[in-house]
Write an enzyme that holds these catalytic residues in place. Structure first.
Site, PDB file in Angstrom:
ATOM      1  N   ASP A  48       0.709  -1.049   0.133  1.00  0.00           N
ATOM      2  CA  ASP A  48      -0.143  -0.144   0.134  1.00  0.00           C
ATOM      3  C   ASP A  48       0.840   1.352  -0.037  1.00  0.00           C
ATOM      4  O   ASP A  48       0.776   2.166   0.736  1.00  0.00           O
ATOM      5  CB  ASP A  48      -0.896   0.227   1.110  1.00  0.00           C
ATOM      6  CG  ASP A  48      -1.589  -1.536   1.355  1.00  0.00           C
ATOM      7  OD1 ASP A  48      -2.066  -2.044   0.411  1.00  0.00           O
ATOM      8  OD2 ASP A  48      -1.849  -1.647   2.574  1.00  0.00           O
TER       9      ASP A  48
ATOM     10  N   GLU B 186     -11.298   0.020  -3.723  1.00  0.00           N
ATOM     11  CA  GLU B 186     -10.379   0.446  -2.423  1.00  0.00           C
ATOM     12  C   GLU B 186      -9.145   0.815  -3.294  1.00  0.00           C
ATOM     13  O   GLU B 186      -8.693   0.887  -4.283  1.00  0.00           O
ATOM     14  CB  GLU B 186      -9.837  -0.613  -1.636  1.00  0.00           C
ATOM     15  CG  GLU B 186      -9.056  -2.111  -2.158  1.00  0.00           C
ATOM     16  CD  GLU B 186      -8.638  -2.912  -1.194  1.00  0.00           C
ATOM     17  OE1 GLU B 186      -9.535  -3.205  -0.145  1.00  0.00           O
ATOM     18  OE2 GLU B 186      -7.759  -3.801  -1.231  1.00  0.00           O
TER      19      GLU B 186
END
Length: 320
Positions: free
Chosen positions: A17, A197
């Protein structure tokens, strides 16, 4: 241009991420999920490649118990109104053993010139229109309005998470309507999990682009793209168009699997760079979320004749 020679990839190992922000001080600031999901780290360097060798500074640890004590996910660092902010997600439940998918979104603030120094203050939870699983927030400014984009589950809609947008009255408070702008509906968005997401924003060529990630976090993980005219009402769902095919996905030939949860930056030469994580193997033992080898990677990308970003395919691991 041979982009395989641009960067030694992986840029940073075992950091998923990834978020890189280039500040006006000339430094690149990096943060990401750590495999232990227990803290937030920052590092900075004067070039992207130097981020791979510079030291990390832990700026915040999880709480001992209760909310904010489990699964610290996907931090992002932003500079807003002369202060630093970090958006991240953590479990919200008072019973952490039940909290894997009970995340909420939180904010840290620091008024130091260098965010690796000074005090980070917890500003609390970013409260949305309803209480449910929420994560992966990002923020951007457009035409004098600050926006917040995030992923959240709506129990009235099948699936795990959708993308939403809202205006902000300050860096930790939403104001006005909160609009769903994408829900998983294509086949490539619903493999393993029905997920939208990890949004990241690009502004270029009279348009606002939002990349996002979808499907399970194994080799099926991939990226899609939303597009809106820069003069449209960004809080109107009809302003957003989703491209019908993924824009970045696993590449067997190059040995890269599950690319996604990206950010964007510009390198020292003014070239656009996508920052993302991927694994260099396909088969995973156990839950992919606890496989530590989602490595941070950097890759120059181009734009096609229609003014749409062309990310290409994930490049091979490379050491210069």
């Amino acid at each position: 241009m041979d982009i395989n020679r641009e960067y030694n990839n992986p840029l940073i190992e075992q950091r998923a991420d990834p978020w890189i922000y280039k500040h006006s001080d000339g430094y690149y600031y990096f943060t990401a999920s750590v495999p232990e999901y227990d803290r937030i780290e920052l590092r900075r360097a004067s070039t992207l490649q130097e981020l791979s060798v510079t030291n990390s500074v832990v700026i915040w640890y999880k709480h001992v118990s209760g909310p904010l004590s489990v699964n610290i996910w996907a931090p992002e660092i932003h500079f807003i109104d002369s202060k630093w902010y970090i958006y991240f997600a953590a479990t919200h439940t008072l019973e952490p053993k039940d909290g894997l998918f009970d995340h909420r979104m939180y904010v840290l603030e620091n008024d130091s010139a260098n965010p690796l120094e000074g005090l980070w203050i917890e500003k609390g939870q970013v409260e949305t229109a309803w209480e449910s699983f929420a994560l992966d927030a990002t923020s951007f400014e457009h035409k004098g309005i600050r926006y917040y984009v995030w992923a959240q589950k709506d129990s009235r809609i099948p699936g795990n998470s959708n993308l939403y947008i809202s205006a902000m009255s300050n860096p930790w408070t939403l104001t006005g309507p909160q609009t769903m702008i994408s829900t998983p509906d294509y086949s490539w968005e619903i493999v393993g999990f029905s997920v939208n997401e990890g949004a990241a924003v690009l502004k270029r060529n009279g348009r606002i682009f939002i990349s996002f990630s979808c499907s399970a976090t194994d080799f099926n993980y991939c990226m899609g793209l939303l597009v809106a005219d820069e003069n449209s009402n960004l809080l109107d769902a009809s302003s957003w168009t989703k491209l019908s095919e993924p824009v970045f996905q696993s590449c067997e030939e190059n040995g890269q699997y599950g690319p996604g949860h990206n950010s964007f930056t510009v390198n020292e030469f003014g070239e656009d760079v996508i920052i993302y994580h991927a694994r260099n193997y396909k088969e995973i033992n156990g839950d992919p979320l606890y496989d530590p080898n989602r490595h941070t990677r950097a890759q120059v990308f181009q734009w096609n004749e229609e003014g749409i970003p062309n990310f290409g395919i994930p490049v091979k691991d490379h050491r210069g």
